[in-house]
Design an enzyme around this catalytic site. Structure first.
Site, PDB file in Angstrom:
ATOM      1  N   LYS A  62       1.053  -1.767   0.133  1.00 33.54           N
ATOM      2  CA  LYS A  62       0.216  -0.294   0.079  1.00 33.54           C
ATOM      3  C   LYS A  62       1.065   1.213  -0.399  1.00 33.54           C
ATOM      4  CE  LYS A  62      -3.696  -1.896   1.760  1.00 33.54           C
ATOM      5  NZ  LYS A  62      -5.047  -1.651   3.414  1.00 33.54           N
ATOM      6  N   ASP A 113      -9.494   2.813   2.369  1.00 32.81           N
ATOM      7  CA  ASP A 113     -10.222   1.698   3.561  1.00 32.81           C
ATOM      8  C   ASP A 113     -11.058   3.414   4.395  1.00 32.81           C
ATOM      9  OD1 ASP A 113      -9.092  -0.761   2.788  1.00 32.81           O
ATOM     10  OD2 ASP A 113      -6.809  -0.596   2.994  1.00 32.81           O
TER      11      ASP A 113
END
Ligand code: NAD
Length: 290
Positions: free
Chosen positions: A74, A110
């Site tokens: 990420k 997220d």
């Protein structure tokens, strides 16, 4: 002009049992559009995480429309992108890349996924003081979402105190002094809510992340772990009469937000939540990541 079909996927390690392919492909069927969602598993490919840029380049050449990115890429993926959406830039982490018009744009669903799940599952929950356990990848996203949602004061606890301190510093730089600070689980005794963002409660890490005596009925409890959906923490909090939120909502809303970014289509989130509940109960499915 929108494409007539979509090629999407997930880059990460150990993602074989991820629910994301089924969630995205089922949602595409509801819209009547062909969409393939492939897992590009670093473990199976024998590709080190540092080579995520090469994988992304290959995906662009092969005509992928978008990719989800998960552990451990990420942050590693950041330098390979042309542009970052604001929430991804603030967090310094990307879980969704849209490949369009020759450009790779990073997003973080997220953050938006947790925010939507929280607003839906714990509406009107008091947000004066919240204690969060876990300052890792999920913890950073959730903490940003909580402060964006208006939490006045966030106390961060991690068994690695340096992680909690570093996240508190990053949040202070972004949101201003007094909004986030490191603390201990005992701080929960005076808090409005508890957010759990450590792996405790997963099959490989059973148990409670804090002593049960620290919980009380007036505390709301939000869980990030989603496999199993019913963790020991949620069971304990439910028995006490706390308002609770499981980790499934975050998992579904991050997928729904990614689907919207990939296709421009409005996801049916209630149907995706129902799919998730069914898939999460299927032993062969449901992975660590994604
Ligand atoms: P991570 O390894 O990056 O971070 C976990 C952090 O928790 C570490 O900093 C570790 O030191 C800390 N920790 C461990 N046990 C602790 C304890 N008892 N008290 C305080 N701190 C503790 O992991 P991650 O990627 O942040 O994932 C955490 C969990 O979140 C996993 O179960 C993952 O599956 C879940 N997750 C859920 C979603 C969702 O959509 N619901 C999304 C991402 C991750």
């Amino acid at each position: 002009m929108s494409p007539s079909s979509y090629l999407t996927g997930l880059i990460g390690a150990g993602i074989g049992p991820s629910l994301s392919p089924a969630l995205h492909e089922r949602e595409a069927v509801r819209h009547g559009v062909p969409l393939l969602y492939r897992t590009l598993d670093l473990d199976l490919l024998g590709t080190p995480p540092e080579q995520v840029g090469e994988l992304l380049r290959a995906a662009r050449q092969l005509g992928f429309d978008g990719l989800n990115i998960t552990h451990p890429c990420k942050q590693l993926v950041l330098e390979h992108l042309d542009e970052l959406a604001p929430e991804a830039a603030e967090l310094g982490a990307v879980n969704t890349v849209v490949l369009r018009d020759g450009r790779a744009v990073g997003h973080n669903t997220d953050v938006t996924g947790f925010a939507k799940a929280f607003a839906r599952g714990l509406p009107d929950a008091p947000t004066g003081h919240v204690v969060q356990l876990g300052a890792g990848g999920a913890g950073a996203a959730v903490a940003h979402a909580l402060l964006n949602l208006g939490v006045d004061r966030l106390t961060l606890c991690d068994t690695d105190p340096a992680r909690a301190a570093a996240l508190a510093d990053a949040l202070t730089a972004r949101f201003g002094a007094g909004r986030a600070a490191p603390g201990t689980p005992a701080d929960v005794t005076t808090a409005d809510g508890l957010v759990h963002a450590t792996p405790t409660g997963m099959a490989a890490h059973p148990g409670l992340p804090l002593p049960a005596e620290l919980l009380r009925p007036a505390l709301w409890v939000a869980e990030v772990v989603y496999r199993p959906l019913r963790t020991q923490l949620l069971d304990t909090a439910d028995r006490l009469g706390c308002r609770t939120l499981d980790g499934g909502g975050m998992a579904v809303f991050q997928a729904a937000d990614a689907f919207r970014l990939f296709t421009g289509l409005e996801p049916h989130t209630d149907a995706m939540l129902a799919d998730f509940a069914e898939l999460a109960e299927t032993p062969a499915l449901g992975g660590r990541r994604g």
